[in-house]
Design a protein around this motif. Sequence first.
Motif, PDB file in Angstrom:
ATOM      1  N   LEU A 132      44.864 -58.539 -47.657  1.00 52.88           N
ATOM      2  CA  LEU A 132      45.922 -58.072 -46.883  1.00 52.88           C
ATOM      3  C   LEU A 132      46.458 -56.567 -47.641  1.00 52.88           C
ATOM      4  CD1 LEU A 132      47.671 -58.147 -44.515  1.00 52.88           C
ATOM      5  CD2 LEU A 132      49.000 -59.776 -45.743  1.00 52.88           C
ATOM      6  N   GLU A 133      46.521 -56.782 -48.786  1.00 51.85           N
ATOM      7  CA  GLU A 133      47.186 -55.519 -49.615  1.00 51.85           C
ATOM      8  C   GLU A 133      46.373 -54.276 -49.285  1.00 51.85           C
ATOM      9  OE1 GLU A 133      50.313 -54.116 -51.273  1.00 51.85           O
ATOM     10  OE2 GLU A 133      50.318 -56.158 -50.878  1.00 51.85           O
ATOM     11  N   ALA A 134      45.037 -54.501 -49.644  1.00 52.01           N
ATOM     12  CA  ALA A 134      43.872 -53.633 -49.424  1.00 52.01           C
ATOM     13  C   ALA A 134      43.970 -52.922 -48.011  1.00 52.01           C
ATOM     14  CB  ALA A 134      42.574 -54.142 -50.123  1.00 52.01           C
ATOM     15  N   PHE A 135      44.114 -53.945 -47.179  1.00 54.18           N
ATOM     16  CA  PHE A 135      44.283 -53.381 -45.594  1.00 54.18           C
ATOM     17  C   PHE A 135      45.235 -52.558 -45.533  1.00 54.18           C
ATOM     18  CE2 PHE A 135      45.780 -53.939 -41.590  1.00 54.18           C
ATOM     19  CZ  PHE A 135      44.605 -53.523 -40.736  1.00 54.18           C
ATOM     20  N   ASP A 165      46.956 -50.988 -47.832  1.00 52.96           N
ATOM     21  CA  ASP A 165      47.167 -49.669 -48.893  1.00 52.96           C
ATOM     22  C   ASP A 165      45.900 -49.184 -48.970  1.00 52.96           C
ATOM     23  OD1 ASP A 165      47.634 -47.903 -50.576  1.00 52.96           O
ATOM     24  OD2 ASP A 165      48.412 -49.364 -52.333  1.00 52.96           O
ATOM     25  N   LYS A 166      45.411 -48.427 -48.321  1.00 51.02           N
ATOM     26  CA  LYS A 166      44.028 -47.720 -48.173  1.00 51.02           C
ATOM     27  C   LYS A 166      43.897 -47.050 -49.651  1.00 51.02           C
ATOM     28  CE  LYS A 166      43.461 -49.148 -44.091  1.00 51.02           C
ATOM     29  NZ  LYS A 166      42.398 -49.997 -43.704  1.00 51.02           N
ATOM     30  N   ASP A 167      44.771 -46.483 -50.273  1.00 52.02           N
ATOM     31  CA  ASP A 167      44.553 -45.962 -51.722  1.00 52.02           C
ATOM     32  C   ASP A 167      44.583 -46.885 -52.874  1.00 52.02           C
ATOM     33  OD1 ASP A 167      44.404 -43.504 -50.464  1.00 52.02           O
ATOM     34  OD2 ASP A 167      46.813 -43.401 -50.541  1.00 52.02           O
ATOM     35  N   LEU A 168      44.846 -48.258 -52.519  1.00 49.37           N
ATOM     36  CA  LEU A 168      44.747 -49.301 -53.537  1.00 49.37           C
ATOM     37  C   LEU A 168      43.394 -49.425 -54.424  1.00 49.37           C
ATOM     38  CD1 LEU A 168      46.294 -51.407 -55.140  1.00 49.37           C
ATOM     39  CD2 LEU A 168      45.079 -53.235 -53.491  1.00 49.37           C
ATOM     40  N   GLU A 169      43.408 -48.988 -55.719  1.00 48.88           N
ATOM     41  CA  GLU A 169      42.028 -49.182 -56.606  1.00 48.88           C
ATOM     42  C   GLU A 169      41.866 -50.619 -56.737  1.00 48.88           C
ATOM     43  OE1 GLU A 169      42.298 -46.404 -59.854  1.00 48.88           O
ATOM     44  OE2 GLU A 169      42.753 -44.760 -58.612  1.00 48.88           O
ATOM     45  N   ALA A 202      45.828 -55.949 -59.276  1.00 53.13           N
ATOM     46  CA  ALA A 202      44.923 -54.981 -58.850  1.00 53.13           C
ATOM     47  C   ALA A 202      45.482 -53.575 -58.573  1.00 53.13           C
ATOM     48  CB  ALA A 202      44.490 -55.382 -57.366  1.00 53.13           C
ATOM     49  N   GLY A 203      44.819 -52.634 -59.073  1.00 51.45           N
ATOM     50  CA  GLY A 203      45.301 -51.214 -59.010  1.00 51.45           C
ATOM     51  C   GLY A 203      45.884 -50.777 -60.290  1.00 51.45           C
TER      52      GLY A 203
END
Length: 627
Positions: A49-52, A54-58, A147-148
């Motif tokens: 969900l976080e990756a969805f 925040d498209k800039d999440l590494e 993550a990130g």
Amino acid sequence: MTTSTQTFEFQSEARQLLQLMIHSIYSNKDVFLRELVSNASDALDKLRLEAFRDKDLEADTDDLHVEIAIDQDARTLTVRDNGIGMSRNDVVSLIGTIAKSGTAEFLRKLKESKDAAGSQDLIGQFGVGFYSSFMVADRVTLVTRRAGSTEGVRWESDGEGTYTIEPAEDAPQGTSVTLHLKPADTDDHLFDYTSARKVREIVKRYSDFITWPVKMASSEDGDELETVNSMKALWARSQSEVEQSEYNEFYKHISHDWNDPLETFRMQAEGTFEYQALLFIPAQAPLDLFMRERKRGVQLYVKRVFIMDDCEALMPEYLRFIKGVVDAQDLSLNVSREILQQDRQIRMIRKRLVKKVLTTVKSMMAEEGGERYTTFWSAFGAAVKEGLLDDVDNRESILEISSFASTHDAEAPTTLKDYVARMKDGQTDIYYLTGESRTIIENSPHMEAFQAKGYEVLVLTDPIDEMWVEAVSGFDGKQFQSIAKGEVDLDEKDDEKAAEAKKDFADLLAWMTTALAEDVKEVRLSTRLTTSPACIVGDAHDITPTLEKMYRASGQEMPKVKRILELNPTHPLVSGLRAAFGERAGDEGLSETAELLYGMALLAEGGELGDPARFIKLMAQRLERTL
């Protein structure tokens, strides 16, 4: 970032919870693995969900999974995921503090942002379930990296009151929890959790249906990972995708029954709260259906994570034979996930499940031939009738699906609807008689007038029948009436003739009432007898002798209930007794005759004599005089 190791103390609440976790909260230590896998699943959900959002999440989201690793030599078990992970502040606030929970906090933020879709994919409370590790481990090590972020952290504790936190170089994304297991010979440690077979068994039992793969090293090659959970919940798949044979195999798995189920049905609720249910009606009753130590209830899952085997809160006692699964999307659980909070959701799910079961049985009644319904009622009817006492809200529905033996057909039971349809003109009551067997009931003196005049009588022989007929007022506007209680008036009678008979027998009735005062409250003339000399009946609101006996057997003190002796004025024995009384009132032989008459009436209904030896002696003396 802090570069040295720091030691912290658990909050007092956390220390108390640790002791509870280790000694009492969980009834089955295996659930520690369920908790760790559930937490890992939460972390994967959060990352997705976080990756969805925040498209800039590494973050690496290519192969999201849970991995379980075992080291038998070091006696360690590790559960790792490549999910969202935690920062140092997360570790301090979430693990050292019981009051906060990663998932709970995450849900709160989602609700604030009105992201309802995301909140539906989370389960559990990380800061609580994590502590179950100390049931089987004397030391727990956690390594995590959010993550990130590039900074990892290592947490470790023996569960005694303090924990340490230090940097973790090269920590991979996600969280790894390593349990340093207690010695295998610890008294209360019943299983070896370094056994791959045992761990696989636990995963299959508790986490087989979670949406993420749970991987372990294959038995053939320790370097190769294989997925050990199916990730396929039958109840979550489209009905068109599932064969009945698959349902049958699943039923056998959860019920330990060799036979296919009698009926399979599914439910799905959407809206305020969501759940799916897959339920089965067995084809035959289990051996423990009426045993006290029996287990009842369906299996409960929350977001496909197994919570408990026999969830009594979701199925009433009278439907204890129903098997199946309920999978809720958002259910309030307490600390251990083992005990449900009695909230509105639980009550609502239960209410809908019950209605679904009852309507399913009703649809079986409507099938041509009705063979499946006949099988169902033969196996479970006695249990279902318990609901007439316990489930007032569904009482009418239970009556509609109930069948009863009757005098209409010695082979096939009847529904109340069919009974009412066959009632005679002017009949206002549904007549019944309870007893230990059909033979006793059919031969009861109480039945004589009803059989002679063609009135149908329900034949009730289950122990529960003695109780529900007292609690249920009627069906379809018709009252239930025991033919062994109160006075009976089946048709019009000659009032003048009845009054004359009552006058002729008045002295005898008064004398017998006094003579039998220890056993009966009244002696009167009967309108229900045609061939027998006498019968015993109760007042309209008296409990039956069988029910009185049941109460006494359960240890309850019951006052003796005196009943009424009714005499058949047309029987030669009764008319002869009246004539003899008129000639020699006070004769001891008349008292013995009255006693014998009462004893015969008692035996005719299957009752027990107060003094069998005296009855036999008097009977033998009378027979001797006839020779």
